[in-house]
Design a protein around this motif. Structure first.
Motif, PDB file in Angstrom:
ATOM      1  N   ALA A  69       0.858  -1.183   0.000  1.00  0.00           N
ATOM      2  CA  ALA A  69       0.000   0.000   0.000  1.00  0.00           C
ATOM      3  C   ALA A  69       0.894   1.232   0.000  1.00  0.00           C
ATOM      4  O   ALA A  69       2.119   1.130   0.022  1.00  0.00           O
ATOM      5  N   ALA A  70       0.273   2.400  -0.048  1.00  0.00           N
ATOM      6  CA  ALA A  70       1.022   3.653  -0.056  1.00  0.00           C
ATOM      7  C   ALA A  70       0.193   4.737   0.600  1.00  0.00           C
ATOM      8  O   ALA A  70      -1.045   4.693   0.579  1.00  0.00           O
ATOM      9  N   VAL A  71       0.879   5.698   1.204  1.00  0.00           N
ATOM     10  CA  VAL A  71       0.212   6.874   1.775  1.00  0.00           C
ATOM     11  C   VAL A  71       0.261   7.990   0.748  1.00  0.00           C
ATOM     12  O   VAL A  71       1.327   8.294   0.199  1.00  0.00           O
ATOM     13  N   SER A  72      -0.883   8.573   0.469  1.00  0.00           N
ATOM     14  CA  SER A  72      -0.958   9.696  -0.460  1.00  0.00           C
ATOM     15  C   SER A  72      -1.486  10.910   0.302  1.00  0.00           C
ATOM     16  O   SER A  72      -2.471  10.814   1.042  1.00  0.00           O
ATOM     17  N   ALA A  73      -0.823  12.058   0.141  1.00  0.00           N
ATOM     18  CA  ALA A  73      -1.236  13.269   0.842  1.00  0.00           C
ATOM     19  C   ALA A  73      -0.495  14.461   0.255  1.00  0.00           C
ATOM     20  O   ALA A  73       0.487  14.310  -0.472  1.00  0.00           O
ATOM     21  N   GLY A  93      -0.205  -1.238  14.219  1.00  0.00           N
ATOM     22  CA  GLY A  93       0.123  -2.401  13.387  1.00  0.00           C
ATOM     23  C   GLY A  93       1.613  -2.530  13.185  1.00  0.00           C
ATOM     24  O   GLY A  93       2.409  -1.763  13.733  1.00  0.00           O
ATOM     25  N   LYS A  94       1.994  -3.497  12.376  1.00  0.00           N
ATOM     26  CA  LYS A  94       3.404  -3.761  12.111  1.00  0.00           C
ATOM     27  C   LYS A  94       3.869  -3.187  10.773  1.00  0.00           C
ATOM     28  O   LYS A  94       4.997  -3.428  10.366  1.00  0.00           O
ATOM     29  N   ALA A  95       3.004  -2.461  10.114  1.00  0.00           N
ATOM     30  CA  ALA A  95       3.366  -1.909   8.806  1.00  0.00           C
ATOM     31  C   ALA A  95       4.451  -0.849   8.954  1.00  0.00           C
ATOM     32  O   ALA A  95       4.482  -0.085   9.916  1.00  0.00           O
ATOM     33  N   LYS A  96       5.344  -0.801   7.976  1.00  0.00           N
ATOM     34  CA  LYS A  96       6.455   0.162   7.957  1.00  0.00           C
ATOM     35  C   LYS A  96       6.330   1.022   6.712  1.00  0.00           C
ATOM     36  O   LYS A  96       6.090   0.523   5.623  1.00  0.00           O
ATOM     37  N   VAL A  97       6.504   2.328   6.875  1.00  0.00           N
ATOM     38  CA  VAL A  97       6.399   3.260   5.761  1.00  0.00           C
ATOM     39  C   VAL A  97       7.804   3.716   5.370  1.00  0.00           C
ATOM     40  O   VAL A  97       8.568   4.195   6.212  1.00  0.00           O
ATOM     41  N   ALA A 127       5.830   4.487   0.624  1.00  0.00           N
ATOM     42  CA  ALA A 127       5.412   3.102   0.394  1.00  0.00           C
ATOM     43  C   ALA A 127       5.263   2.372   1.722  1.00  0.00           C
ATOM     44  O   ALA A 127       6.091   2.519   2.624  1.00  0.00           O
ATOM     45  N   ILE A 128       4.211   1.573   1.840  1.00  0.00           N
ATOM     46  CA  ILE A 128       3.933   0.829   3.073  1.00  0.00           C
ATOM     47  C   ILE A 128       4.332  -0.628   2.867  1.00  0.00           C
ATOM     48  O   ILE A 128       3.842  -1.297   1.958  1.00  0.00           O
ATOM     49  N   GLU A 129       5.222  -1.108   3.722  1.00  0.00           N
ATOM     50  CA  GLU A 129       5.624  -2.509   3.711  1.00  0.00           C
ATOM     51  C   GLU A 129       4.874  -3.256   4.816  1.00  0.00           C
ATOM     52  O   GLU A 129       4.736  -2.755   5.918  1.00  0.00           O
ATOM     53  N   GLY A 130       4.412  -4.474   4.491  1.00  0.00           N
ATOM     54  CA  GLY A 130       3.650  -5.244   5.462  1.00  0.00           C
ATOM     55  C   GLY A 130       2.254  -4.706   5.674  1.00  0.00           C
ATOM     56  O   GLY A 130       1.823  -4.439   6.794  1.00  0.00           O
ATOM     57  N   ALA A 131       1.544  -4.512   4.560  1.00  0.00           N
ATOM     58  CA  ALA A 131       0.214  -3.892   4.616  1.00  0.00           C
ATOM     59  C   ALA A 131      -0.910  -4.923   4.549  1.00  0.00           C
ATOM     60  O   ALA A 131      -2.033  -4.592   4.179  1.00  0.00           O
ATOM     61  N   GLU A 132      -0.616  -6.169   4.905  1.00  0.00           N
ATOM     62  CA  GLU A 132      -1.639  -7.211   4.792  1.00  0.00           C
ATOM     63  C   GLU A 132      -2.862  -6.944   5.664  1.00  0.00           C
ATOM     64  O   GLU A 132      -3.976  -7.359   5.331  1.00  0.00           O
ATOM     65  N   ALA A 133      -2.672  -6.265   6.803  1.00  0.00           N
ATOM     66  CA  ALA A 133      -3.784  -6.042   7.727  1.00  0.00           C
ATOM     67  C   ALA A 133      -4.698  -4.896   7.303  1.00  0.00           C
ATOM     68  O   ALA A 133      -5.786  -4.737   7.861  1.00  0.00           O
ATOM     69  N   LEU A 134      -4.305  -4.117   6.326  1.00  0.00           N
ATOM     70  CA  LEU A 134      -5.128  -2.992   5.893  1.00  0.00           C
ATOM     71  C   LEU A 134      -6.296  -3.486   5.042  1.00  0.00           C
ATOM     72  O   LEU A 134      -6.115  -4.289   4.129  1.00  0.00           O
ATOM     73  N   VAL A 139     -10.746   2.942   8.356  1.00  0.00           N
ATOM     74  CA  VAL A 139     -10.055   4.193   8.659  1.00  0.00           C
ATOM     75  C   VAL A 139      -8.755   3.862   9.380  1.00  0.00           C
ATOM     76  O   VAL A 139      -8.753   3.077  10.329  1.00  0.00           O
ATOM     77  N   GLN A 140      -7.671   4.425   8.931  1.00  0.00           N
ATOM     78  CA  GLN A 140      -6.351   4.149   9.486  1.00  0.00           C
ATOM     79  C   GLN A 140      -5.722   5.434  10.000  1.00  0.00           C
ATOM     80  O   GLN A 140      -5.680   6.443   9.294  1.00  0.00           O
ATOM     81  N   LYS A 141      -5.217   5.400  11.219  1.00  0.00           N
ATOM     82  CA  LYS A 141      -4.521   6.566  11.753  1.00  0.00           C
ATOM     83  C   LYS A 141      -3.147   6.675  11.109  1.00  0.00           C
ATOM     84  O   LYS A 141      -2.404   5.706  11.021  1.00  0.00           O
ATOM     85  N   VAL A 142      -2.804   7.877  10.666  1.00  0.00           N
ATOM     86  CA  VAL A 142      -1.524   8.147  10.020  1.00  0.00           C
ATOM     87  C   VAL A 142      -0.863   9.320  10.741  1.00  0.00           C
ATOM     88  O   VAL A 142      -1.518  10.339  10.997  1.00  0.00           O
ATOM     89  N   VAL A 143       0.422   9.174  11.071  1.00  0.00           N
ATOM     90  CA  VAL A 143       1.155  10.224  11.771  1.00  0.00           C
ATOM     91  C   VAL A 143       2.313  10.695  10.895  1.00  0.00           C
ATOM     92  O   VAL A 143       3.151   9.895  10.487  1.00  0.00           O
ATOM     93  N   PHE A 144       2.341  11.983  10.605  1.00  0.00           N
ATOM     94  CA  PHE A 144       3.422  12.603   9.842  1.00  0.00           C
ATOM     95  C   PHE A 144       4.380  13.276  10.827  1.00  0.00           C
ATOM     96  O   PHE A 144       3.945  14.071  11.669  1.00  0.00           O
TER      97      PHE A 144
END
Length: 225
Positions: A69-73, A93-97, A127-134, A139-144
């Motif tokens: 997956a990927a974060v777009s903003a 989660g365990k996903a890494k951006v 890019a999000i690595e390990g996005a299987e749980a999405l 709705v997913q919390k995202v922190v910049f």
């Protein structure tokens, strides 16, 4: 005035008052009709404003294979000093951006009085690595994490990379063995086999035969005379 007519007049007065109240609410700088918010997540903290934040998963045609997956903003900086986007995280989660600048290998910079776009061709990427749980629709919390402002958090929708989001979702890197295997096999075989046989066989045999027979025949002919 009869009782029925009196009730009708009161009802008409109430309707007129309601319409006037709605008209008054819709006028002025603080009108509710002017306070239109974007459908996608947006937040402002200090000099930083994040708009149109989304978590975009693979499209339907790319659903097979490992999750990605990927974060777009779009990140705006209204300050007089540039800031760097030092990280993006997805808590819970365990996903890494993995952040990548649009050019080179440096950090993603949000210029003073400008903005930076994450996602899309020619832009920076997250890019999000390990996005299987999405899961799409959640709705997913995202922190910049900004260098000067600090953490800027919001809740973003998870959407599939189809339709209008097709160019902003995760990309698949080309396979590594294909480019390296093709060039190495072809050039090494052709040059080494063909030139070496032609040069060593033809020139070596021709001069040695002519030089050995012709001079000796001339010498014996001269001795007979």
């Amino acid at each position: 005035m009869s009782r029925s007519l009196r009730r009708g007049a009161l009802a008409a007065t109430a309707v007129v008052f309601s319409i006037a109240s709605l008209a008054a609410c819709g006028a002025g700088n603080d009108a509710q009709t002017l306070q239109i918010k974007p459908d996608n997540a947006a937040v402002t903290k200090g000099e930083i404003m994040v708009q149109n934040a989304l978590v975009i998963t693979k499209g339907e045609k790319d659903k097979k294979g490992p999750g990605a997956a990927a974060v777009s903003a779009t990140v705006f900086n209204s300050g007089s000093e540039p800031q760097t986007l030092d990280g993006v995280t997805l808590p819970g989660g365990k996903a890494k951006v993995v952040l990548k600048a649009s050019e080179g290998s440096g950090k993603v910079t949000v210029p003073a009085g400008g903005s930076v776009v994450l996602g899309g061709q020619g832009n920076a990427s997250a890019a999000i690595e390990g996005a299987e749980a999405l899961e799409d629709g959640n709705v997913q919390k995202v922190v910049f994490q900004l260098s000067r402002t600090g953490s800027v958090a919001l809740d973003a929708f998870v959407v599939p990379g189809d339709g209008m989001y097709a160019g902003y979702g995760p990309t698949v890197a080309p396979a590594a063995p294909s480019p390296s295997g093709s060039p190495s096999g072809s050039p090494s075989g052709a040059p080494s086999g063909s030139p070496s046989g032609a040069v060593s066989g033809s020139p070596a045999g021709s001069p040695s035969g002519n030089a050995g027979s012709s001079p000796s025949g001339s010498a014996s002919h001269a001795a007979g005379h």
